[in-house]
Design a protein around this motif. Structure first.
Motif, PDB file in Angstrom:
ATOM      1  N   LEU A 258      20.364 -45.678   7.000  1.00 36.82           N
ATOM      2  CA  LEU A 258      20.678 -44.301   7.081  1.00 36.82           C
ATOM      3  C   LEU A 258      22.011 -44.088   8.063  1.00 36.82           C
ATOM      4  CD1 LEU A 258      19.830 -41.265   7.314  1.00 36.82           C
ATOM      5  CD2 LEU A 258      18.440 -41.910   9.053  1.00 36.82           C
TER       6      LEU A 258
ATOM      7  N   HIS B 119      34.250 -41.367  15.572  1.00 35.80           N
ATOM      8  CA  HIS B 119      32.986 -41.297  14.812  1.00 35.80           C
ATOM      9  C   HIS B 119      32.131 -42.634  15.135  1.00 35.80           C
ATOM     10  CE1 HIS B 119      33.957 -38.887  10.844  1.00 35.80           C
ATOM     11  NE2 HIS B 119      33.977 -38.305  12.054  1.00 35.80           N
TER      12      HIS B 119
ATOM     13  N   LEU C 289      27.380 -34.739  13.256  1.00 33.75           N
ATOM     14  CA  LEU C 289      27.475 -36.279  13.530  1.00 33.75           C
ATOM     15  C   LEU C 289      26.600 -36.652  14.987  1.00 33.75           C
ATOM     16  CD1 LEU C 289      27.363 -38.793  12.045  1.00 33.75           C
ATOM     17  CD2 LEU C 289      29.650 -39.245  12.919  1.00 33.75           C
TER      18      LEU C 289
ATOM     19  N   LYS D 237      25.214 -42.107   6.892  1.00 38.62           N
ATOM     20  CA  LYS D 237      25.911 -41.159   7.666  1.00 38.62           C
ATOM     21  C   LYS D 237      27.452 -41.418   7.784  1.00 38.62           C
ATOM     22  CE  LYS D 237      21.911 -39.251  10.328  1.00 38.62           C
ATOM     23  NZ  LYS D 237      22.036 -37.755   9.816  1.00 38.62           N
ATOM     24  N   TYR D 238      27.502 -42.511   8.242  1.00 39.76           N
ATOM     25  CA  TYR D 238      29.142 -43.158   8.635  1.00 39.76           C
ATOM     26  C   TYR D 238      29.960 -42.913   7.232  1.00 39.76           C
ATOM     27  CZ  TYR D 238      33.154 -45.596  10.116  1.00 39.76           C
ATOM     28  OH  TYR D 238      34.407 -45.979  10.359  1.00 39.76           O
TER      29      TYR D 238
ATOM     30  N   TYR E 207      30.382 -38.725   6.483  1.00 42.40           N
ATOM     31  CA  TYR E 207      31.399 -38.064   7.444  1.00 42.40           C
ATOM     32  C   TYR E 207      32.542 -38.534   7.307  1.00 42.40           C
ATOM     33  CZ  TYR E 207      27.300 -35.385   8.749  1.00 42.40           C
ATOM     34  OH  TYR E 207      26.109 -34.484   8.847  1.00 42.40           O
TER      35      TYR E 207
ATOM     36  N   TYR F  29      19.953 -43.119   0.880  1.00 42.73           N
ATOM     37  CA  TYR F  29      20.096 -42.197   2.190  1.00 42.73           C
ATOM     38  C   TYR F  29      21.273 -41.257   1.934  1.00 42.73           C
ATOM     39  CZ  TYR F  29      16.654 -44.753   4.210  1.00 42.73           C
ATOM     40  OH  TYR F  29      15.145 -45.242   4.704  1.00 42.73           O
TER      41      TYR F  29
ATOM     42  N   VAL G 166      22.903 -37.180  15.490  1.00 39.20           N
ATOM     43  CA  VAL G 166      22.534 -38.426  14.816  1.00 39.20           C
ATOM     44  C   VAL G 166      21.240 -38.429  15.348  1.00 39.20           C
ATOM     45  CG1 VAL G 166      23.624 -40.043  16.185  1.00 39.20           C
ATOM     46  CG2 VAL G 166      22.604 -40.471  13.875  1.00 39.20           C
TER      47      VAL G 166
ATOM     48  N   GLU H  43      16.402 -36.027  12.106  1.00 38.22           N
ATOM     49  CA  GLU H  43      15.350 -36.724  11.608  1.00 38.22           C
ATOM     50  C   GLU H  43      14.266 -37.115  12.316  1.00 38.22           C
ATOM     51  OE1 GLU H  43      19.241 -37.487   9.688  1.00 38.22           O
ATOM     52  OE2 GLU H  43      18.921 -37.286  11.883  1.00 38.22           O
TER      53      GLU H  43
ATOM     54  N   GLU I 229      21.071 -37.132   2.968  1.00 43.96           N
ATOM     55  CA  GLU I 229      22.044 -36.566   3.695  1.00 43.96           C
ATOM     56  C   GLU I 229      22.645 -35.279   2.848  1.00 43.96           C
ATOM     57  OE1 GLU I 229      23.207 -37.122   6.971  1.00 43.96           O
ATOM     58  OE2 GLU I 229      21.393 -38.024   6.809  1.00 43.96           O
TER      59      GLU I 229
ATOM     60  N   LEU J 155      28.357 -42.004  16.772  1.00 43.65           N
ATOM     61  CA  LEU J 155      27.084 -42.613  16.300  1.00 43.65           C
ATOM     62  C   LEU J 155      26.248 -43.294  17.254  1.00 43.65           C
ATOM     63  CD1 LEU J 155      28.170 -43.928  12.805  1.00 43.65           C
ATOM     64  CD2 LEU J 155      26.351 -42.569  13.169  1.00 43.65           C
TER      65      LEU J 155
END
Length: 508
Positions: free
Chosen positions: A362, A407, A338, A366-367, A370, A279, A341, A345, A283, A411
């Motif tokens: 996923l 973050h 972010l 992402k976490y 970023y 994943y 999010v 997708e 990204e 998220l």
């Protein structure tokens, strides 16, 4: 249209406006957006109150000097107000995509849909916010000295200037969305706006004020040259806007070519991280290949570079403003990418639902991505340490707070985001509601939390103690990422059918 009679252009524009309003009300995100709008209205209310408060000292200053009339004095500030209005729109006002696909096959005029879009944008209530400054100022300083008609001329001329600025913003935003090099045109126009300050034999700040004060004098006297000039600028911008918007929209609508990739990177070094690594590949490749994500990423990098240079090597931002910009600089990736999010997708959400915990992996990817990207603003802002504007410990502490609580806050938007954002198309859309006001509220809260801590903790623990406290807070959230990311995933699964319905309904 149903009675067989051809509607006039004005009737068609009104009908399209009503369709757009109904489309927003049927939008899957309409209910949650209403909550966000309440907070947005509160912020607008505070802005209006601030402008009204600002009009008082300006009016007192105008009444206390005799070099200029009150209208001339306020028009002396015109280039600064237009510049603030223009660049602030880039923060709070997106150029909405135009829901034009349903009307392509209808017997409408060539520019009818474009005209409807321009009319809706030009008549937006947001263009009247500056009147919170102009009207109280005019009442206190112009009305009882120069009379009602002079006051009306002042207010009308300033509003026309703001309207012209709105049309210029729409044109500039559209051009920048197409190619980044149009920023040079924006900077050139801004430079020309302030040219009396540095061009010519009499160039100085006084000459700048006198040049625009002459416009204010003509406005209060209802000079045909002043009003004719402003209206001519609006007319030219409208004509250019029509053409540019039409070309942009229909170029995307009829686009048939596919992206040509000469070399496909396998990113094999990420395979060691297992499913999360796959994943991470997704990204990275999304940023590399998809137009909207790539532009957002490039824009974020440009902003980070500009803010880093401004903080480190200029004295423009000092005191508390430095803290704000340091926080903002670290949070730019999250605020621009972010916070959206799952929106990108949404274009392939069905594939992600095939296997259990796909989305969980996923979210972790992402976490990680970023958070690792925060090393770039960290390196770029190291000069602030050498220049003595920020300690290294505090810089690391802010980075950890952004990587942790900020973050995490972004998220959690995965739970409620249910609007698909196109991967490549920018100017055409289906939903009619491109601004998610709840995202704006979350961004505001994410920036507010670190700033509150940065201003309150020094009173309790001192500078060093507050930096340590921020580090502990950031690391606590970072090390517990498995817990709160799984909580996000669990909440998403409870809403998965509602969210999937929203993603399907908002696909272009």
């Amino acid at each position: 249209m149903g009675n067989g009679k051809r509607m006039s252009r004005w009737e068609t524009i009104k009908t399209l406006r009503r369709h757009n309003s109904l489309s927003e009300k049927r939008h899957p995100a309409f209910a949650q957006n209403k909550v966000g709008k309440v907070f947005a209205y509160i912020m607008v209310g505070f802005t209006i109150l601030y402008l009204m408060f600002l009009s008082v000292p300006l009016a007192l200053a105008a009444n206390g000097q005799h070099q200029y009339t009150a209208s001339e004095l306020m028009f002396g500030f015109l280039p600064f107000i237009l510049a603030v209005d223009f660049y602030f729109r880039f923060i709070v006002q997106q150029t909405p995509s135009q829901a034009i696909k349903p009307y392509v096959l209808l017997p409408l005029g060539k520019y009818t849909c474009i005209d409807s879009f321009l009319f809706n944008s030009a008549t937006s209530v947001g263009n009247l916010i500056w009147q919170a400054l102009f009207i109280p100022y005019a009442i206190m300083s112009i009305l009882f000295v120069e009379g009602f008609w002079n006051t009306l001329g002042f207010i009308l001329a300033y509003q026309l200037c703001i309207s012209a600025n709105s049309m210029w913003y729409m044109l500039a935003r559209t051009l920048v969305n197409r190619k980044y090099y149009w920023w040079f045109l924006i900077l050139l126009v801004t430079a020309l706006l302030f040219s009396p300050w540095y061009l010519g034999p009499n160039a100085d700040f006084q000459h700048l004020c006198e040049t625009y004060a002459a416009i204010g004098q003509g406005a209060t006297r209802w000079s045909p040259m002043v009003f004719g000039g402003i209206l001519l600028v609006i007319a030219l911008l409208t004509i250019i806007n029509r053409r540019v918007q039409y070309d942009s929209v229909y170029a995307e609508l009829s686009k048939t070519e596919t992206t040509k990739i000469k070399h496909v990177s396998q990113l094999k070094q990420l395979e060691r991280f297992g499913e999360v690594g796959e994943y991470l590949k997704l990204e990275v490749k999304s940023i590399m290949r998809n137009k909207n994500i790539r532009k957002g990423f490039i824009s974020a990098n440009i902003l980070i570079l500009c803010f880093s240079l401004a903080i480190s090597f200029t004295d423009v931002y000092g005191g508390g403003m430095t803290k704000f910009l340091v926080v903002y600089n670290f949070a730019i990736y999250g605020a621009m990418l972010l916070v959206k999010v799952m929106c990108y997708e949404g274009n392939y959400i069905d594939c992600l639902m095939v296997h259990k915990e796909n989305i969980l992996q996923l979210l972790k990817a992402k976490y990680f991505l970023y958070s690792i990207l925060l090393l770039l603003p960290m390196l770029l802002m190291l000069p602030t340490v050498f220049m003595g504007k920020c300690s290294l410990m505090m810089l690391i502490a802010i980075m950890l707070v952004v990587a942790g609580p900020v973050h995490a806050c972004f998220l959690y938007m995965a739970v409620i985001n249910k609007q698909t954002i196109p991967l490549n198309t920018k100017f055409i859309g289906k939903g009619g509601m491109e601004t998610n006001f709840l995202q704006v509220v979350v961004e505001f809260a994410a920036f507010l939390l670190p700033l509150l801590l940065l201003n309150l903790l020094p009173f309790l623990f001192g500078q060093t103690g507050s930096a340590i406290a921020l580090m502990v807070l950031g690391l606590a959230v970072i090390f517990t990422y498995r817990i709160w990311i799984r909580d996000i995933y669990r909440r998403m699964m409870k809403r998965r059918y509602e969210n999937m319905e929203g993603f399907h309904a908002t696909r272009a």
